[in-house]
Design a protein around this motif. Structure first.
Motif, PDB file in Angstrom:
ATOM      1  N   GLY A 380      -6.290 -32.127  14.618  1.00 56.96           N
ATOM      2  CA  GLY A 380      -6.964 -31.666  15.826  1.00 56.96           C
ATOM      3  C   GLY A 380      -7.502 -30.264  15.633  1.00 56.96           C
ATOM      4  O   GLY A 380      -7.300 -29.631  14.598  1.00 56.96           O
ATOM      5  N   VAL A 381      -8.181 -29.770  16.639  1.00 57.65           N
ATOM      6  CA  VAL A 381      -8.718 -28.407  16.607  1.00 57.65           C
ATOM      7  C   VAL A 381      -7.580 -27.417  16.822  1.00 57.65           C
ATOM      8  O   VAL A 381      -6.742 -27.597  17.721  1.00 57.65           O
ATOM      9  N   ALA A 382      -7.546 -26.376  16.019  1.00 53.19           N
ATOM     10  CA  ALA A 382      -6.488 -25.363  16.138  1.00 53.19           C
ATOM     11  C   ALA A 382      -6.679 -24.541  17.403  1.00 53.19           C
ATOM     12  O   ALA A 382      -7.793 -24.201  17.794  1.00 53.19           O
ATOM     13  N   MET A 383      -5.575 -24.212  18.053  1.00 48.84           N
ATOM     14  CA  MET A 383      -5.597 -23.351  19.229  1.00 48.84           C
ATOM     15  C   MET A 383      -5.920 -21.916  18.841  1.00 48.84           C
ATOM     16  O   MET A 383      -5.361 -21.379  17.885  1.00 48.84           O
ATOM     17  N   GLN A 384      -6.827 -21.306  19.572  1.00 56.55           N
ATOM     18  CA  GLN A 384      -7.039 -19.863  19.464  1.00 56.55           C
ATOM     19  C   GLN A 384      -6.507 -19.146  20.706  1.00 56.55           C
ATOM     20  O   GLN A 384      -5.883 -18.098  20.597  1.00 56.55           O
ATOM     21  N   PHE A 385      -6.766 -19.722  21.892  1.00 61.13           N
ATOM     22  CA  PHE A 385      -6.333 -19.101  23.132  1.00 61.13           C
ATOM     23  C   PHE A 385      -5.378 -20.031  23.886  1.00 61.13           C
ATOM     24  O   PHE A 385      -5.645 -21.221  24.024  1.00 61.13           O
ATOM     25  N   ASP A 386      -4.299 -19.456  24.378  1.00 65.10           N
ATOM     26  CA  ASP A 386      -3.342 -20.188  25.206  1.00 65.10           C
ATOM     27  C   ASP A 386      -3.941 -20.341  26.607  1.00 65.10           C
ATOM     28  O   ASP A 386      -4.397 -19.358  27.207  1.00 65.10           O
ATOM     29  N   PHE A 387      -3.941 -21.556  27.133  1.00 64.75           N
ATOM     30  CA  PHE A 387      -4.545 -21.782  28.448  1.00 64.75           C
ATOM     31  C   PHE A 387      -3.876 -20.952  29.539  1.00 64.75           C
ATOM     32  O   PHE A 387      -4.493 -20.597  30.549  1.00 64.75           O
ATOM     33  N   ARG A 388      -2.608 -20.597  29.335  1.00 71.03           N
ATOM     34  CA  ARG A 388      -1.899 -19.793  30.329  1.00 71.03           C
ATOM     35  C   ARG A 388      -2.478 -18.383  30.408  1.00 71.03           C
ATOM     36  O   ARG A 388      -2.424 -17.736  31.467  1.00 71.03           O
ATOM     37  N   ASP A 389      -3.051 -17.903  29.307  1.00 70.59           N
ATOM     38  CA  ASP A 389      -3.719 -16.606  29.342  1.00 70.59           C
ATOM     39  C   ASP A 389      -5.041 -16.690  30.109  1.00 70.59           C
ATOM     40  O   ASP A 389      -5.464 -15.707  30.730  1.00 70.59           O
ATOM     41  N   VAL A 390      -5.694 -17.842  30.060  1.00 68.80           N
ATOM     42  CA  VAL A 390      -6.892 -18.047  30.888  1.00 68.80           C
ATOM     43  C   VAL A 390      -6.500 -18.016  32.357  1.00 68.80           C
ATOM     44  O   VAL A 390      -7.105 -17.303  33.171  1.00 68.80           O
ATOM     45  N   TYR A 391      -5.476 -18.791  32.722  1.00 69.91           N
ATOM     46  CA  TYR A 391      -5.011 -18.800  34.110  1.00 69.91           C
ATOM     47  C   TYR A 391      -4.630 -17.391  34.568  1.00 69.91           C
ATOM     48  O   TYR A 391      -5.007 -16.939  35.658  1.00 69.91           O
ATOM     49  N   GLY A 392      -3.835 -16.718  33.745  1.00 60.34           N
ATOM     50  CA  GLY A 392      -3.356 -15.395  34.121  1.00 60.34           C
ATOM     51  C   GLY A 392      -4.475 -14.394  34.300  1.00 60.34           C
ATOM     52  O   GLY A 392      -4.452 -13.564  35.222  1.00 60.34           O
ATOM     53  N   SER A 393      -5.489 -14.458  33.433  1.00 61.30           N
ATOM     54  CA  SER A 393      -6.617 -13.530  33.533  1.00 61.30           C
ATOM     55  C   SER A 393      -7.450 -13.802  34.779  1.00 61.30           C
ATOM     56  O   SER A 393      -8.000 -12.879  35.390  1.00 61.30           O
ATOM     57  N   VAL A 394      -7.538 -15.078  35.182  1.00 61.96           N
ATOM     58  CA  VAL A 394      -8.219 -15.408  36.434  1.00 61.96           C
ATOM     59  C   VAL A 394      -7.440 -14.830  37.616  1.00 61.96           C
ATOM     60  O   VAL A 394      -8.024 -14.232  38.534  1.00 61.96           O
ATOM     61  N   LEU A 395      -6.126 -14.989  37.620  1.00 63.51           N
ATOM     62  CA  LEU A 395      -5.324 -14.417  38.692  1.00 63.51           C
ATOM     63  C   LEU A 395      -5.474 -12.904  38.742  1.00 63.51           C
ATOM     64  O   LEU A 395      -5.616 -12.311  39.813  1.00 63.51           O
ATOM     65  N   GLN A 396      -5.481 -12.274  37.580  1.00 63.80           N
ATOM     66  CA  GLN A 396      -5.512 -10.812  37.535  1.00 63.80           C
ATOM     67  C   GLN A 396      -6.864 -10.264  37.972  1.00 63.80           C
ATOM     68  O   GLN A 396      -6.930  -9.330  38.783  1.00 63.80           O
ATOM     69  N   ASP A 397      -7.958 -10.823  37.459  1.00 66.90           N
ATOM     70  CA  ASP A 397      -9.274 -10.247  37.723  1.00 66.90           C
ATOM     71  C   ASP A 397      -9.961 -10.837  38.946  1.00 66.90           C
ATOM     72  O   ASP A 397     -10.788 -10.173  39.563  1.00 66.90           O
ATOM     73  N   TRP A 398      -9.648 -12.079  39.290  1.00 68.29           N
ATOM     74  CA  TRP A 398     -10.335 -12.709  40.421  1.00 68.29           C
ATOM     75  C   TRP A 398      -9.533 -12.552  41.711  1.00 68.29           C
ATOM     76  O   TRP A 398     -10.081 -12.214  42.753  1.00 68.29           O
ATOM     77  N   PHE A 399      -8.229 -12.780  41.617  1.00 71.87           N
ATOM     78  CA  PHE A 399      -7.379 -12.681  42.798  1.00 71.87           C
ATOM     79  C   PHE A 399      -6.573 -11.385  42.857  1.00 71.87           C
ATOM     80  O   PHE A 399      -5.711 -11.224  43.724  1.00 71.87           O
ATOM     81  N   GLU A 400      -6.812 -10.480  41.900  1.00 72.51           N
ATOM     82  CA  GLU A 400      -6.240  -9.136  41.924  1.00 72.51           C
ATOM     83  C   GLU A 400      -4.715  -9.137  41.924  1.00 72.51           C
ATOM     84  O   GLU A 400      -4.062  -8.287  42.519  1.00 72.51           O
ATOM     85  N   VAL A 401      -4.134 -10.100  41.237  1.00 71.45           N
ATOM     86  CA  VAL A 401      -2.684 -10.149  41.090  1.00 71.45           C
ATOM     87  C   VAL A 401      -2.286  -9.216  39.936  1.00 71.45           C
ATOM     88  O   VAL A 401      -2.843  -9.323  38.848  1.00 71.45           O
ATOM     89  N   PRO A 402      -1.364  -8.291  40.138  1.00 68.22           N
ATOM     90  CA  PRO A 402      -0.982  -7.369  39.065  1.00 68.22           C
ATOM     91  C   PRO A 402      -0.472  -8.111  37.833  1.00 68.22           C
ATOM     92  O   PRO A 402       0.112  -9.198  37.934  1.00 68.22           O
ATOM     93  N   ALA A 403      -0.689  -7.509  36.669  1.00 64.13           N
ATOM     94  CA  ALA A 403      -0.299  -8.142  35.412  1.00 64.13           C
ATOM     95  C   ALA A 403       1.194  -8.469  35.383  1.00 64.13           C
ATOM     96  O   ALA A 403       1.601  -9.502  34.850  1.00 64.13           O
ATOM     97  N   GLU A 404       2.019  -7.590  35.969  1.00 62.47           N
ATOM     98  CA  GLU A 404       3.455  -7.835  35.976  1.00 62.47           C
ATOM     99  C   GLU A 404       3.777  -9.086  36.791  1.00 62.47           C
ATOM    100  O   GLU A 404       4.663  -9.875  36.430  1.00 62.47           O
ATOM    101  N   LYS A 405       3.048  -9.278  37.879  1.00 63.33           N
ATOM    102  CA  LYS A 405       3.250 -10.468  38.688  1.00 63.33           C
ATOM    103  C   LYS A 405       2.766 -11.709  37.953  1.00 63.33           C
ATOM    104  O   LYS A 405       3.384 -12.778  38.034  1.00 63.33           O
ATOM    105  N   VAL A 406       1.665 -11.568  37.213  1.00 64.48           N
ATOM    106  CA  VAL A 406       1.156 -12.685  36.423  1.00 64.48           C
ATOM    107  C   VAL A 406       2.181 -13.133  35.402  1.00 64.48           C
ATOM    108  O   VAL A 406       2.374 -14.336  35.174  1.00 64.48           O
ATOM    109  N   GLN A 407       2.853 -12.190  34.781  1.00 62.71           N
ATOM    110  CA  GLN A 407       3.891 -12.538  33.811  1.00 62.71           C
ATOM    111  C   GLN A 407       4.981 -13.378  34.459  1.00 62.71           C
ATOM    112  O   GLN A 407       5.509 -14.305  33.847  1.00 62.71           O
ATOM    113  N   GLU A 408       5.336 -13.065  35.699  1.00 64.90           N
ATOM    114  CA  GLU A 408       6.342 -13.851  36.407  1.00 64.90           C
ATOM    115  C   GLU A 408       5.816 -15.245  36.749  1.00 64.90           C
ATOM    116  O   GLU A 408       6.538 -16.237  36.646  1.00 64.90           O
TER     117      GLU A 408
END
Length: 519
Positions: A380-408
């Motif tokens: 299969g195609v090798a992973m470069q980006f974890d989908f959870r980092d996509v989700y987390g970055s959307v929460l952080q930049d779109w919904f303004e959730v702090p990075a510490e909260k995203v980690q939780e």
């Protein structure tokens, strides 16, 4: 009302199961602690589009610099190179996706390459669970990534909802099922519906005396749930009647779902999350017409998706909502590199996904997938980006959730990705290094030892070895390194023959995957 006790003891749980109502499936909703963390003045909306079945990313976005090796691996399904729509990034759209190609050219589409997760699972059901819950591959999480903290935050619910401040459902799934992305610890927070007009009312059950004890608790809670459901039904019809669409949509299921979302937003809906879906991507057979690979089932699916998303974006532009709404596509896995003998492809690993809207950071994030000269049947195609980092970055930049909260909410090793431009009023975007990261693997093919050469800043460096199915074979390194060039030897004589991938991550922001062959 003790909601947990009700769930445990009741055979007909309104929280866990949708309720049928005139073509509309409903489950009750509570205010979200996650949404409490948002800027209270923010009215941003996220639209998820689930591509059900496992999309063939290598047919959707063809890596032109890998075309020769890809052709050798899938001659019976690959598109002629002359028919591809070149983006100028050594990457080409399927010719049926001209509408989304135009969105890409207009800086309203973001491509994220090679998205997956460690220890890829190739089961539809299990991998869908992982994508919707954002759990590790070896753990079962009962909650969704958007519903993680949607429990026990407002103890008077459902008595106080809907309210003046929260008149609408927090999430709506267009279709017959609630979305597991919105599953909370107690119940699902998405309301499933297929038609916003002419919704009927559930029988409220009267005002008969409610006895004390367990039975009375159950009955009281059911009545409260019915009252809430009826209130949301009235609100949805009201909003739909106030809304309008400004553009024509194709007459397809996905387009109709997105049309409803635009209509509700135009009517004043304050819902933050909408979920749409398109099925049919499990293309084991007849992915293409054997006499013409430009046509076939996958071509129709990609064309349907492209036309629907483009119409939705035009509608948002016409309604003046384009800076409020962002979309995100996802599928449970990609397909294998090598095609099968049925003019199709089988369950694979990583694949690209899209973000779309006026506020996405345009262009391509990530490298083209590397296709070996000799491809195994399981590769299969090798992973470069974890989908959870996509989700987390959307929460952080779109919904303004702090990075510490995203980690939780998502995972402790969350790494921010540059996906969104702050075209709205939010400037606290995380800094991220985007310069090119490269590494050399030598010798390749390898017999006993493989040497990895790369250069880093003074930062944390992770080296992980994956097999061709996306499973973690070994974590080679995870530590802080000084700035400068580095050489890391890896013993590979214990590995069976075949293709493997080395993934390099520097400071969580720069990532690279390369293939080597063990002989």
């Amino acid at each position: 009302m003790k909601r947990r006790k009700f769930i445990k003891n009741s055979a007909i749980s309104f929280l866990g199961l949708p309720v049928a109502l005139n073509g509309m499936n409903i489950s009750p909703i509570r205010q979200s602690a996650l949404l409490d963390a948002l800027n209270p003045e923010s009215d941003r909306v996220l639209v998820l589009i689930q591509m059900i079945g496992g999309n063939d990313g290598l047919n959707m976005l063809v890596p032109l610099d890998q075309y020769d090796n890809l052709y050798n691996a899938r001659q019976n399904v690959i598109l002629p190179q002359s028919s591809l729509e070149n983006t100028g990034f050594n990457l080409a759209f399927h010719p049926s996706m001209m509408d989304m190609r135009s969105m890409f050219d207009d800086a309203k589409l973001k491509i994220v390459q090679n998205v997956g997760y460690p220890d890829q699972n190739r089961s539809h059901f299990r991998s869908t669970d992982i994508w919707t819950s954002a759990s590790p591959a070896d753990e079962d999480w009962p909650t969704g990534w958007l519903g993680r903290q949607l429990t026990d935050d407002h103890p008077t619910f459902p008595n106080d909802y809907p309210s003046e401040d929260f008149p609408d459902p927090l999430a709506i799934a267009i279709g017959s099922r609630v979305s597991m992305t919105c599953q909370g610890a107690v119940g699902n927070f998405s309301l499933a519906m297929t038609n916003p007009f002419g919704l009927g009312q559930l029988a409220a059950g009267g005002d008969d005396f409610i006895p004390d004890g367990w039975y009375g608790d159950q009955l009281e809670y059911v009545r409260l749930t019915v009252e809430q459901t009826n209130a949301y039904s009235e609100r949805i019809t009201e909003v739909a009647n106030l809304g309008k669409n400004t553009t024509a949509y194709p007459n397809t299921n996905l387009a109709n779902q997105l049309k409803i979302i635009a209509l509700l937003l135009a009517g004043g809906s304050q819902t933050k999350v909408f979920v749409a879906n398109i099925g049919g991507f499990d293309t084991h057979a007849n992915q293409v017409d054997p006499t013409n690979t430009n046509v076939g089932e996958h071509t129709e699916l990609l064309g349907t998706m492209s036309e629907a998303i483009a119409a939705f974006q035009r509608d948002l532009d016409g309604l003046g909502l384009s800076e409020r709404v962002m979309g995100l596509t996802f599928s449970e896995f990609g397909r294998r590199i090598k095609s099968n003998d049925s003019d199709g492809t089988d369950h694979g690993s990583a694949a690209p996904l899209f973000l779309f809207g006026s506020c996405v950071k345009p262009g391509v994030l990530g490298n083209n997938p590397e296709i070996p000269e000799e491809v195994g049947t399981q590769d299969g195609v090798a992973m470069q980006f974890d989908f959870r980092d996509v989700y987390g970055s959307v929460l952080q930049d779109w919904f303004e959730v702090p990075a510490e909260k995203v980690q939780e909410l998502i995972h402790e090793e969350y790494n921010y990705l540059p996906l969104i431009d702050p075209c709205l009023d939010f400037t606290d975007t995380a800094e991220v290094l985007e310069e090119e990261l490269d590494m050399l693997l030598y010798p390749n093919p390898a017999t006993d030892y493989l040497r990895v050469f790369f250069e880093s800043e003074q930062e944390r460096v992770q080296l992980v070895l994956f097999n061709a199915e996306g499973k973690v074979v070994q974590t080679i390194m995870d530590k802080n390194l000084p700035a400068g060039p580095h050489e890391v030897p890896i013993q590979v004589n214990h590995l069976t023959s075949g293709n493997y991938f080395v993934r390099l991550v520097c400071n969580g922001t720069r990532q690279k995957s390369k293939v080597f062959t063990k002989i």
